[in-house]
Scaffold this motif. Structure first.
Motif, PDB file in Angstrom:
ATOM      1  N   ARG A  95       0.840  -1.213   0.000  1.00 24.50           N
ATOM      2  CA  ARG A  95       0.000   0.000   0.000  1.00 24.50           C
ATOM      3  C   ARG A  95       0.867   1.251   0.000  1.00 24.50           C
ATOM      4  O   ARG A  95       0.575   2.224  -0.697  1.00 24.50           O
ATOM      5  CB  ARG A  95      -0.902   0.024   1.236  1.00 24.50           C
ATOM      6  N   ASN A  96       1.916   1.239   0.825  1.00 27.45           N
ATOM      7  CA  ASN A  96       2.770   2.428   0.936  1.00 27.45           C
ATOM      8  C   ASN A  96       3.470   2.737  -0.380  1.00 27.45           C
ATOM      9  O   ASN A  96       3.666   3.899  -0.730  1.00 27.45           O
ATOM     10  CB  ASN A  96       3.808   2.224   2.037  1.00 27.45           C
ATOM     11  N   ASN A  99       0.986   4.359  -2.590  1.00 32.49           N
ATOM     12  CA  ASN A  99       0.649   5.708  -2.114  1.00 32.49           C
ATOM     13  C   ASN A  99       1.786   6.715  -2.298  1.00 32.49           C
ATOM     14  O   ASN A  99       1.539   7.911  -2.350  1.00 32.49           O
ATOM     15  CB  ASN A  99       0.245   5.654  -0.642  1.00 32.49           C
ATOM     16  N   PHE A 146      -9.695  -1.686  -8.730  1.00 34.37           N
ATOM     17  CA  PHE A 146      -9.739  -0.538  -7.816  1.00 34.37           C
ATOM     18  C   PHE A 146      -8.370   0.137  -7.704  1.00 34.37           C
ATOM     19  O   PHE A 146      -8.266   1.361  -7.709  1.00 34.37           O
ATOM     20  CB  PHE A 146     -10.225  -0.977  -6.426  1.00 34.37           C
ATOM     21  N   LEU A 147      -7.320  -0.694  -7.632  1.00 34.37           N
ATOM     22  CA  LEU A 147      -5.974  -0.120  -7.505  1.00 34.37           C
ATOM     23  C   LEU A 147      -5.536   0.532  -8.813  1.00 34.37           C
ATOM     24  O   LEU A 147      -4.861   1.566  -8.795  1.00 34.37           O
ATOM     25  CB  LEU A 147      -4.978  -1.196  -7.096  1.00 34.37           C
ATOM     26  N   LEU A 156      -3.375   8.018  -3.958  1.00 35.71           N
ATOM     27  CA  LEU A 156      -4.434   8.170  -2.951  1.00 35.71           C
ATOM     28  C   LEU A 156      -4.767   9.635  -2.687  1.00 35.71           C
ATOM     29  O   LEU A 156      -5.931   9.978  -2.488  1.00 35.71           O
ATOM     30  CB  LEU A 156      -4.006   7.465  -1.663  1.00 35.71           C
ATOM     31  N   ALA A 157      -3.736  10.502  -2.685  1.00 34.02           N
ATOM     32  CA  ALA A 157      -4.001  11.908  -2.344  1.00 34.02           C
ATOM     33  C   ALA A 157      -4.990  12.558  -3.327  1.00 34.02           C
ATOM     34  O   ALA A 157      -5.990  13.143  -2.892  1.00 34.02           O
ATOM     35  CB  ALA A 157      -2.700  12.697  -2.254  1.00 34.02           C
ATOM     36  N   TYR A 159      -7.139  11.071  -5.137  1.00 35.86           N
ATOM     37  CA  TYR A 159      -8.406  10.358  -4.954  1.00 35.86           C
ATOM     38  C   TYR A 159      -9.193  10.975  -3.787  1.00 35.86           C
ATOM     39  O   TYR A 159     -10.389  11.244  -3.892  1.00 35.86           O
ATOM     40  CB  TYR A 159      -8.113   8.872  -4.704  1.00 35.86           C
ATOM     41  N   VAL A 160      -8.490  11.196  -2.661  1.00 35.32           N
ATOM     42  CA  VAL A 160      -9.156  11.770  -1.486  1.00 35.32           C
ATOM     43  C   VAL A 160      -9.596  13.206  -1.776  1.00 35.32           C
ATOM     44  O   VAL A 160     -10.690  13.624  -1.388  1.00 35.32           O
ATOM     45  CB  VAL A 160      -8.225  11.725  -0.253  1.00 35.32           C
ATOM     46  N   ARG A 161      -8.743  13.938  -2.493  1.00 36.26           N
ATOM     47  CA  ARG A 161      -9.080  15.325  -2.845  1.00 36.26           C
ATOM     48  C   ARG A 161     -10.398  15.368  -3.637  1.00 36.26           C
ATOM     49  O   ARG A 161     -11.293  16.158  -3.319  1.00 36.26           O
ATOM     50  CB  ARG A 161      -7.937  15.913  -3.675  1.00 36.26           C
ATOM     51  N   GLU A 163     -12.735  13.068  -3.654  1.00 35.98           N
ATOM     52  CA  GLU A 163     -13.815  12.587  -2.794  1.00 35.98           C
ATOM     53  C   GLU A 163     -14.291  13.711  -1.851  1.00 35.98           C
ATOM     54  O   GLU A 163     -15.498  13.887  -1.639  1.00 35.98           O
ATOM     55  CB  GLU A 163     -13.318  11.368  -2.002  1.00 35.98           C
TER      56      GLU A 163
END
Lengths: 170, 419
Positions: A95-96, A99, A146-147, A156-157, A159-161, A163
């Motif tokens: 994961r890391n 990311n 998904f990945l 991920l960053a 993606y979160v932004r 969301e």
């Protein structure tokens, strides 16, 4: 279009742990260029000095086992490595790496066939690893959808932004 | 088809079916980071454009690794974490009021049965002792959980581990988890969950369950889960900071396989350098000489552990040439150990007692090893260089074995001191 990754292989064994990748005593910086100076120092004190930009870490099973430190993929990037090829990865490291944008390739065949110093070429878009010494060509299984979507959005960053923006509008 | 603990907890926190192998968005009950992992998480949080953590009572920063600050660099790092926590108004406890995160959070009622918990520390799986799906992640994943109140998880398959039989008094949770690691190896449960069962658990103290769940990650596991029994539920109820809903596995849950151990037939064991799965009975290790003993950490720094070590050490002396360092994992443990006279037992024996910190476990401070030195440690990892010099050696064992070794000056089975 993802670019080709090319470099010499640095071969390690199974169960390379995060204390080997970057020892805990070095975890007072999050700067990848600083961390890179100490990458793999307890496994091979010469590694950081001798590694060339683009070089590739090749390892066996369970690469990155141990701690959750995101400093581990950052140290590998900071040392100048273009990617890691392993038979398998420990889950937190996996994961890391995604990311932090360190390309990783799970490919037991390519890992098993590589020798120290081999010229290796990875085509991330095509999902193919080529060993220039042996001529061996090895397909890499794609990530789950998904990945792939996470990687496509830039990690991920972003993606979160997106969301968070969606939630603010809702 | 029934559900395992892991699948049942994930399903209760997700809109999706949460069948094994499925990647789900999962609601998070609690999310935390420490002095090392908070600054990168804070940077990711800003990069994500996040302004506020999703819930100030469910997001925490705990300074425990290099604290009390060991040097200027770690002081700067801890300061960045503190400033982030204070700017968010989230949970934060200062040195003197905190403890090793995986001891402090469950004992303070923040990690509860049925929870989904994520922490930017691999030993977050400790929370599985109370029946929480608790798992370690990196700082960026943790920042996402702080921002969204959710994370993504792939529902893992589960190996069931049955501990059967009557536990002898010299067998601890540490011997049980090391025995499992010796059998299945450091990648034996990679990407899987462990679920613990068996009649030996009924009388197993909650503190020993924390030890077992804590080292699930040493087998590569995502989580190590104990279905909550009366002991776990009363532990949680007496401490809970919020309501909780315990979850249990179904009777017909599908397990990948079951590993069975006869605890009655177990001997005290140790993990020799340099891997937690290099496990042998202590009496078969050749009694190597040692320079240091460490009793503490998120694995074995709780009251049962301190009491077990004090029982062995009472009225005895640490061997000449050996440093014995005892670190209660939280102030609750520290104060109880003080009230019960254990700390005095250690200092009378010539041991050092330090303030709660992760400290020596990761070669941070308060007990770093020189080249050629060997330490018996109750912590969780004995990788090359873990506690200091890459030329030092770490042997993992229970608090009983560690205390016995401190007295003998060699790796020693507790039965050989108690006799």
């Amino acid at each position: 279009m993802e670019k080709l990754l090319m470099g010499r292989a640095w071969v390690f064994g199974d169960d390379v742990d995060t204390d080997l990748i970057i020892p805990a005593r070095r975890l007072v910086s999050g700067d990848e260029s600083v961390l890179g100076r100490y990458c793999m120092e307890d496994a091979d004190p010469e590694f950081a000095a001798r590694v060339s930009p683009g070089d590739i870490i090749v390892a066996g099973e369970n690469f990155g086992c141990g701690s959750s430190r995101e400093h581990a993929p950052l140290a590998i990037r900071g040392a100048g490595c273009s990617c890691v090829i392993a038979s398998s990865f420990a889950r937190i490291f996996f994961r890391n790496a995604i990311n932090t944008g360190l390309p990783i390739f799970e490919c037991p065949e390519a890992a098993a066939s590589a020798r120290e110093g081999d010229e290796i070429e990875v085509d991330p878009a095509a999902g193919v690893i080529v060993n220039r010494r042996s001529g061996g060509t090895y397909p890499v299984a794609p990530f789950p959808p998904f990945l792939q979507e996470l990687v496509r959005r830039g990690g991920l960053a972003p993606y979160v932004r997106e969301e968070l923006a969606r939630r603010r509008q809702a | 088809m029934g559900r395992t603990m892991a699948s049942a907890i994930i399903a209760s926190h997700s809109a999706s079916e949460a069948r094994e192998g499925e990647i789900c968005k999962v609601r998070v009950d609690f999310a935390f980071a420490n002095d090392i992992t908070t600054p990168p998480a804070a940077a990711s949080f800003a990069e994500m454009g996040a302004e506020r953590v999703f819930d100030r009572e469910r997001c925490a920063v705990l300074p425990d690794h290099f604290t009390p600050n060991r040097d200027i660099a770690s002081a700067e790092q801890a300061k960045r974490g503190r400033e982030f926590a204070l700017s968010q108004g989230m949970l934060y406890w200062e040195v003197g009021r905190v403890g090793v995160e995986h001891a402090f959070l469950p004992e303070s009622g923040y990690i509860l049965p049925g929870d989904v918990v994520v922490g930017a520390d691999s030993h977050t799986c400790t929370g599985g002792a109370l029946g929480a799906f608790a798992t370690g992640m990196g700082s960026t994943d943790l920042a996402a959980a702080w921002a969204l109140g959710e994370t993504w998880l792939k529902v893992p398959p589960t190996i069931r581990v049955r501990f059967e039989g009557e536990r002898p008094q010299w067998i601890t949770g540490k011997d049980m988890i090391l025995s499992l690691l010796g059998r299945i190896g450091v990648q034996g449960a990679r990407y899987m969950a462990l679920e613990f069962a068996g009649d030996a658990l009924a009388s197993l103290p909650v503190d020993d369950r924390f030890t077992i769940a804590n080292m699930a990650v040493e087998a590569g596991a995502k989580a190590g889960l104990f279905p909550p029994d009366d002991a776990a539920l009363s532990y949680a109820k007496s401490r809970a900071k919020r309501p909780f809903e315990p979850v249990w596995p179904d009777k017909d849950a599908p397990y990948l396989r079951t590993e069975v151990f006869d605890v009655g037939a177990m001997s005290p064991v140790a993990a020799l350098p340099h891997s937690p799965d290099n496990v042998r009975p202590v009496r078969e290790c050749g009694s190597p000489r040692i320079d240091q003993v460490f009793i503490g950490s998120c694995t074995n720094g709780r009251l049962e552990d301190i009491a077990a070590a004090a029982r062995i050490m009472k009225g005895r002396r640490v061997a000449d040439g050996v440093r014995c360092i005892v670190i209660p994992a939280s102030y609750e443990v520290y104060n109880r150990a003080m009230d019960l006279g254990y700390l005095r037992v250690f200092t009378d024996a010539g041991a050092v007692v330090c303030t709660p910190t992760c400290g020596p476990c990761l070669g941070g401070h308060t007990g770093v090893l020189a080249a050629g030195e060997r330490c018996v440690s109750t912590s969780n990892r004995n990788f090359t260089g873990r506690m200091g010099s890459p030329k030092s050696e770490v042997i993992l064992a229970s608090p009983l074995t560690a205390a016995a070794s401190a007295i003998a000056g060699r790796l020693t089975d507790p039965r050989d001191v108690e006799a």
